[in-house]
Each structure stands twice: as structure tokens, then as C-alpha cells.
Write a protein that holds these residues in place. Structure first.
Motif, PDB file in Angstrom:
ATOM      1  N   ILE A  52      34.880  -3.666 -33.418  1.00  0.00           N
ATOM      2  CA  ILE A  52      33.940  -4.750 -33.707  1.00  0.00           C
ATOM      3  C   ILE A  52      34.613  -5.653 -34.752  1.00  0.00           C
ATOM      4  O   ILE A  52      35.600  -5.269 -35.366  1.00  0.00           O
ATOM      5  CB  ILE A  52      32.565  -4.252 -34.229  1.00  0.00           C
ATOM      6  CG1 ILE A  52      32.705  -3.586 -35.612  1.00  0.00           C
ATOM      7  CG2 ILE A  52      31.932  -3.280 -33.236  1.00  0.00           C
ATOM      8  CD1 ILE A  52      31.369  -3.267 -36.277  1.00  0.00           C
ATOM      9  N   SER A  53      34.067  -6.852 -34.931  1.00  0.00           N
ATOM     10  CA  SER A  53      34.641  -7.784 -35.898  1.00  0.00           C
ATOM     11  C   SER A  53      33.600  -8.116 -36.970  1.00  0.00           C
ATOM     12  O   SER A  53      32.399  -7.941 -36.759  1.00  0.00           O
ATOM     13  CB  SER A  53      35.075  -9.072 -35.182  1.00  0.00           C
ATOM     14  OG  SER A  53      35.553 -10.019 -36.115  1.00  0.00           O
ATOM     15  N   ASP A  54      34.077  -8.601 -38.121  1.00  0.00           N
ATOM     16  CA  ASP A  54      33.123  -8.981 -39.178  1.00  0.00           C
ATOM     17  C   ASP A  54      32.666 -10.432 -39.031  1.00  0.00           C
ATOM     18  O   ASP A  54      31.862 -10.911 -39.829  1.00  0.00           O
ATOM     19  CB  ASP A  54      33.713  -8.744 -40.568  1.00  0.00           C
ATOM     20  CG  ASP A  54      34.886  -9.657 -40.900  1.00  0.00           C
ATOM     21  OD1 ASP A  54      35.574 -10.116 -39.961  1.00  0.00           O
ATOM     22  OD2 ASP A  54      35.130  -9.908 -42.097  1.00  0.00           O
ATOM     23  N   ILE A  55      33.165 -11.131 -37.992  1.00  0.00           N
ATOM     24  CA  ILE A  55      32.694 -12.494 -37.699  1.00  0.00           C
ATOM     25  C   ILE A  55      32.493 -12.622 -36.186  1.00  0.00           C
ATOM     26  O   ILE A  55      32.925 -11.764 -35.416  1.00  0.00           O
ATOM     27  CB  ILE A  55      33.684 -13.578 -38.172  1.00  0.00           C
ATOM     28  CG1 ILE A  55      35.108 -13.295 -37.654  1.00  0.00           C
ATOM     29  CG2 ILE A  55      33.653 -13.725 -39.678  1.00  0.00           C
ATOM     30  CD1 ILE A  55      36.112 -14.400 -37.920  1.00  0.00           C
ATOM     31  N   PHE A  56      31.862 -13.709 -35.780  1.00  0.00           N
ATOM     32  CA  PHE A  56      31.671 -13.951 -34.349  1.00  0.00           C
ATOM     33  C   PHE A  56      33.035 -13.983 -33.657  1.00  0.00           C
ATOM     34  O   PHE A  56      33.931 -14.732 -34.065  1.00  0.00           O
ATOM     35  CB  PHE A  56      30.944 -15.283 -34.126  1.00  0.00           C
ATOM     36  CG  PHE A  56      30.663 -15.572 -32.682  1.00  0.00           C
ATOM     37  CD1 PHE A  56      29.596 -14.985 -32.030  1.00  0.00           C
ATOM     38  CD2 PHE A  56      31.497 -16.433 -31.963  1.00  0.00           C
ATOM     39  CE1 PHE A  56      29.344 -15.245 -30.688  1.00  0.00           C
ATOM     40  CE2 PHE A  56      31.256 -16.698 -30.624  1.00  0.00           C
ATOM     41  CZ  PHE A  56      30.176 -16.101 -29.987  1.00  0.00           C
ATOM     42  N   PRO A  57      33.219 -13.198 -32.593  1.00  0.00           N
ATOM     43  CA  PRO A  57      34.541 -13.067 -31.965  1.00  0.00           C
ATOM     44  C   PRO A  57      34.853 -14.204 -30.997  1.00  0.00           C
ATOM     45  O   PRO A  57      34.813 -14.041 -29.773  1.00  0.00           O
ATOM     46  CB  PRO A  57      34.432 -11.723 -31.240  1.00  0.00           C
ATOM     47  CG  PRO A  57      32.983 -11.624 -30.863  1.00  0.00           C
ATOM     48  CD  PRO A  57      32.214 -12.306 -31.968  1.00  0.00           C
ATOM     49  N   GLU A  58      35.204 -15.347 -31.539  1.00  0.00           N
ATOM     50  CA  GLU A  58      35.457 -16.554 -30.734  1.00  0.00           C
ATOM     51  C   GLU A  58      36.477 -16.324 -29.619  1.00  0.00           C
ATOM     52  O   GLU A  58      36.353 -16.867 -28.522  1.00  0.00           O
ATOM     53  CB  GLU A  58      35.969 -17.683 -31.637  1.00  0.00           C
ATOM     54  CG  GLU A  58      34.938 -18.267 -32.584  1.00  0.00           C
ATOM     55  CD  GLU A  58      33.902 -19.149 -31.891  1.00  0.00           C
ATOM     56  OE1 GLU A  58      34.015 -19.365 -30.669  1.00  0.00           O
ATOM     57  OE2 GLU A  58      32.971 -19.602 -32.588  1.00  0.00           O
ATOM     58  N   CYS A  72      26.536  -9.851 -32.557  1.00  0.00           N
ATOM     59  CA  CYS A  72      27.921 -10.092 -32.980  1.00  0.00           C
ATOM     60  C   CYS A  72      28.068 -11.106 -34.115  1.00  0.00           C
ATOM     61  O   CYS A  72      29.190 -11.381 -34.552  1.00  0.00           O
ATOM     62  CB  CYS A  72      28.804 -10.468 -31.793  1.00  0.00           C
ATOM     63  SG  CYS A  72      28.301 -11.949 -30.926  1.00  0.00           S
ATOM     64  N   ASN A  73      26.965 -11.647 -34.609  1.00  0.00           N
ATOM     65  CA  ASN A  73      27.040 -12.483 -35.806  1.00  0.00           C
ATOM     66  C   ASN A  73      26.786 -11.676 -37.076  1.00  0.00           C
ATOM     67  O   ASN A  73      26.842 -12.215 -38.179  1.00  0.00           O
ATOM     68  CB  ASN A  73      26.027 -13.635 -35.721  1.00  0.00           C
ATOM     69  CG  ASN A  73      26.508 -14.745 -34.796  1.00  0.00           C
ATOM     70  OD1 ASN A  73      27.560 -15.334 -35.028  1.00  0.00           O
ATOM     71  ND2 ASN A  73      25.765 -15.007 -33.741  1.00  0.00           N
ATOM     72  N   ASP A  74      26.471 -10.393 -36.905  1.00  0.00           N
ATOM     73  CA  ASP A  74      26.139  -9.526 -38.032  1.00  0.00           C
ATOM     74  C   ASP A  74      26.846  -8.180 -37.844  1.00  0.00           C
ATOM     75  O   ASP A  74      26.435  -7.374 -37.011  1.00  0.00           O
ATOM     76  CB  ASP A  74      24.618  -9.328 -38.091  1.00  0.00           C
ATOM     77  CG  ASP A  74      24.187  -8.372 -39.192  1.00  0.00           C
ATOM     78  OD1 ASP A  74      25.055  -7.835 -39.905  1.00  0.00           O
ATOM     79  OD2 ASP A  74      22.969  -8.152 -39.338  1.00  0.00           O
ATOM     80  N   PRO A  75      27.907  -7.931 -38.604  1.00  0.00           N
ATOM     81  CA  PRO A  75      28.675  -6.699 -38.392  1.00  0.00           C
ATOM     82  C   PRO A  75      27.870  -5.414 -38.594  1.00  0.00           C
ATOM     83  O   PRO A  75      28.145  -4.399 -37.938  1.00  0.00           O
ATOM     84  CB  PRO A  75      29.825  -6.805 -39.403  1.00  0.00           C
ATOM     85  CG  PRO A  75      29.438  -7.875 -40.345  1.00  0.00           C
ATOM     86  CD  PRO A  75      28.515  -8.795 -39.630  1.00  0.00           C
ATOM     87  N   VAL A  76      26.878  -5.439 -39.469  1.00  0.00           N
ATOM     88  CA  VAL A  76      26.040  -4.254 -39.676  1.00  0.00           C
ATOM     89  C   VAL A  76      25.208  -3.966 -38.425  1.00  0.00           C
ATOM     90  O   VAL A  76      25.172  -2.833 -37.924  1.00  0.00           O
ATOM     91  CB  VAL A  76      25.133  -4.415 -40.920  1.00  0.00           C
ATOM     92  CG1 VAL A  76      24.119  -3.277 -40.996  1.00  0.00           C
ATOM     93  CG2 VAL A  76      25.965  -4.459 -42.191  1.00  0.00           C
TER      94      VAL A  76
END
Length: 314
Positions: A52-58, A72-76
Motif C-alpha cells: 500500500i502507499s501513504d498517498i494516492f497511487p497515481e 487509497c487516500n488514507d493509508p490507515v
């Protein structure tokens, strides 16, 4: 009657534990080649993690963004969703926002994110940096402190920053560290020796010897894995008796077969299926050649590789 002789090795891969509590995982422990249960002790089952990513995966393909669109806009939220829905053995949180060529978020901001994710899930965490060695040194120093007590794997230390990463991660806060090299047995050995010389024991190290998508110099990855395992087991080389993790998704979703749009190459078929195929082909090869854990991106890939592992061990 034919009686097959077992191949006995003098060496054994050490065990490394990641995470805490009932979901903690162990990598390694084998004294035979991967899945060779007919020769001896295969150690701990190979583990499958999800990225997973800590930001939106563009940069991710639309099918994956659609799959994770609500979280995907919220890593938690993303980590909790993955834990509950797909039950991976571990979660790989990639701190993409720290990239100096991107958002360039501070190490402190990223450490706060890592801490929030670590506290939200019980699944063991692998935390990956940006690949910028200077930034990663600062990043892992702060992250190691923030996730104190969670026994994470910091991925990864390289020759340019291993002193900082190993000192903070393994020695100050008792985490595990990934020793990264570039698909070469001698470089892998050298990295392990450098980290050992700092006072970090093998039980705190997981090797990332590098990866490539299937068909892209991939046979070199496979042969390097084979050579490392044969040296560790057959030659009892203590400096190579370390579990290996392979971040398959980092490479498999970058090649043209995975990212080419269907409208641009309709003869290639479904883009999503192509990406899954590339990820599964890459992961299965590295696992049978010696990798103890793989990082994947698509849930279908995770499901397929988990089944693959279970059936080989049945």
C-alpha cells in the motif's frame, strides 16, 4: 527398488521474526532448497505481503485504483481494509510521499503516518522508503523511533546509508532491517558483512537481493538467488544464511506488458489480467529459487501465490 537419496546440507538459514503478538511472522529456518520437503526441514512457510502507499497511487493502473478507491487516500483506512479483506501475511507500507522528486514530505510527517498505520493493524509491517538514499537515511531514523515496539522491517539499507538505517532500526529500536543489493551474490555478501560489522546479527537482517519482472533480466535474478542459497546451505556461508524478501510489485507493475492500455494494444488483451500474470510469474519464480517472502499488489496475485505455496508444501 529405487530409493532416492536425500540431499543434506551443512548450512541453515537463520530465522527472523517480524511483528508482534499472534500475527507475528517468522522467515527462514530452512536447511534445504525451497520446497524440498523430501530432503529435510523446509523451515517457515513462505510469506505473502501486500503493498500500500501513504498517498494516492497515481501511477497504479485504473483497475487497482478502482479496487481501492474508497480507502487509497488514507493509508490507515487502506491498511485496515487490506488486513480485513485479504488477510496478507504482512503489509508493505511504501512511503512514496517522502520522495524528493515528488511531494518531498518531511521524515517527521511520514513517521507519524507509519506510527498511525502500525497502531491501526495487527498484521506485521514492512516499511519501504523512496529509493533516495540520503532521504531514506533521515526517513528511517524517524520512522524507527515512531514505530518503537512494533518490530517492523525497514526496507531497505544500502551501502550509502546502512550505518544510519542499521543503527536506528536494528540497534536503537530493535526492528529488523532489509539489506539491499543489486542482483549479485558478492554485493549481497558484502552488504551483510558491513551490517554485521556494526554489531547487527543475522537474526535482525532480511536480504533484498533485487528483482526484475519476468522477461526483463529475470534469469539473472533467479540464478543469483540459486547461487546465494547454494552458498548458504552447501558451503555453510554464514554471511548468506539470511532470509530473502523480494518486492515483486515494485518491478512487475512498471513494465509495458502491465501498463500498456488496452485501447493502445487491443491484441494484448485485458490490462489487469496482464499485470496479474506478470506479478504471479515473477513471484512464483523467485519463491522456488530461494525467496522467503514476496510483496505483491493485486489481491488476485496474493490469492494465487498463497495457493501456489500451500500446494507445493502439501
Amino acid at each position: 527398488m529405487f530409493k532416492k537419496s536425500a540431499q543434506k546440507f551443512s548450512g541453515k538459514i537463520c530465522e527472523v521474526e517480524i511483528g508482534t503478538g499472534e500475527k507475528a511472522i517468522k522467515l527462514g529456518g530452512e536447511n534445504v532448497l525451497s520446497f524440498y520437503s523430501f530432503d529435510g526441514n523446509v523451515g517457515n512457510t513462505q510469506k505473502v505481503g501486500m503493498e500500500i502507499s501513504d498517498i494516492f497511487p497515481e501511477e497504479w493502473i485504473d483497475a487497482l485504483k478502482e479496487l481501492y478507491k474508497d480507502v487509497c487516500n488514507d493509508p490507515v483506512a487502506w491498511a485496515k481494509f487490506v488486513e480485513e479483506k485479504y488477510a496478507p501475511d504482512f503489509i508493505c507500507l511504501k512511503l512514496d510521499s517522502a520522495d524528493p522528486n515528488g511531494l518531498n514530505r518531511s521524515a517527521e510527517e511520514c513517521a507519524a503516518t507509519a506510527k498511525a498505520v502500525a497502531e491501526a493493524v495487527k498484521t506485521p509491517l514492512v516499511i519501504a522508503g523512496t529509493g533516495n538514499h540520503d532521504k531514506d537515511a533521515k526517513l528511517f531514523e524517524k520512522v524507527a523511533q515512531a514505530v518503537d515496539g512494533h518490530n517492523v522491517l525497514l526496507l531497505a539499507a544500502v551501502e550509502d546509508n546502512y550505518k544510519t538505517v542499521a543503527a536506528a532500526g536494528a540497534m536503537a529500536y530493535n526492528h529488523k532491517i532489509g539489506a539491499e543489493s543489486s542482483v549479485d551474490i558478492n554485493l549481497a555478501k558484502q552488504m551483510n558483512i558491513l551490517v554485521n560489522q556494526l554489531g547487527v546479527v543475522n537474526e535482525k537482517i532480511v536480504d533484498n537481493i533485487g528483482c526484475a519482472a519476468a522477461g526483463y533480466g529475470y534469469e539473472y535474478v533467479i540464478s543469483t538467488l540459486d547461487r546465494i542459497r547454494l552458498a548458504a546451505l552447501g558451503q555453510d556461508d554464514k554471511t548468506l544464511q539470511i532470509p530473502i524478501i523480494t518486492p515483486v510489485s515494485f518491478d512487475a507493475w512498471k513494465v509495458k506488458e502491465s501498463i500498456e492500455l488496452e485501447k493502445d494494444s487491443p491484441q494484448w488483451g485485458c490490462q489487469e489480467e496482464r499485470g496479474i500474470g506478470m506479478e504471479v510469474a515473477t513471484a512464483s519464480g523467485v519463491l522456488v529459487s530461494g525467496s522467503n517472502a514476496v510483496i505483491l499488489r493485486h489481491p488476485k496475485s496474493v490469492e494465487t501465490i498463497k495457493k501456489f505455496i500451500n500446494e507445493l508444501l502439501a
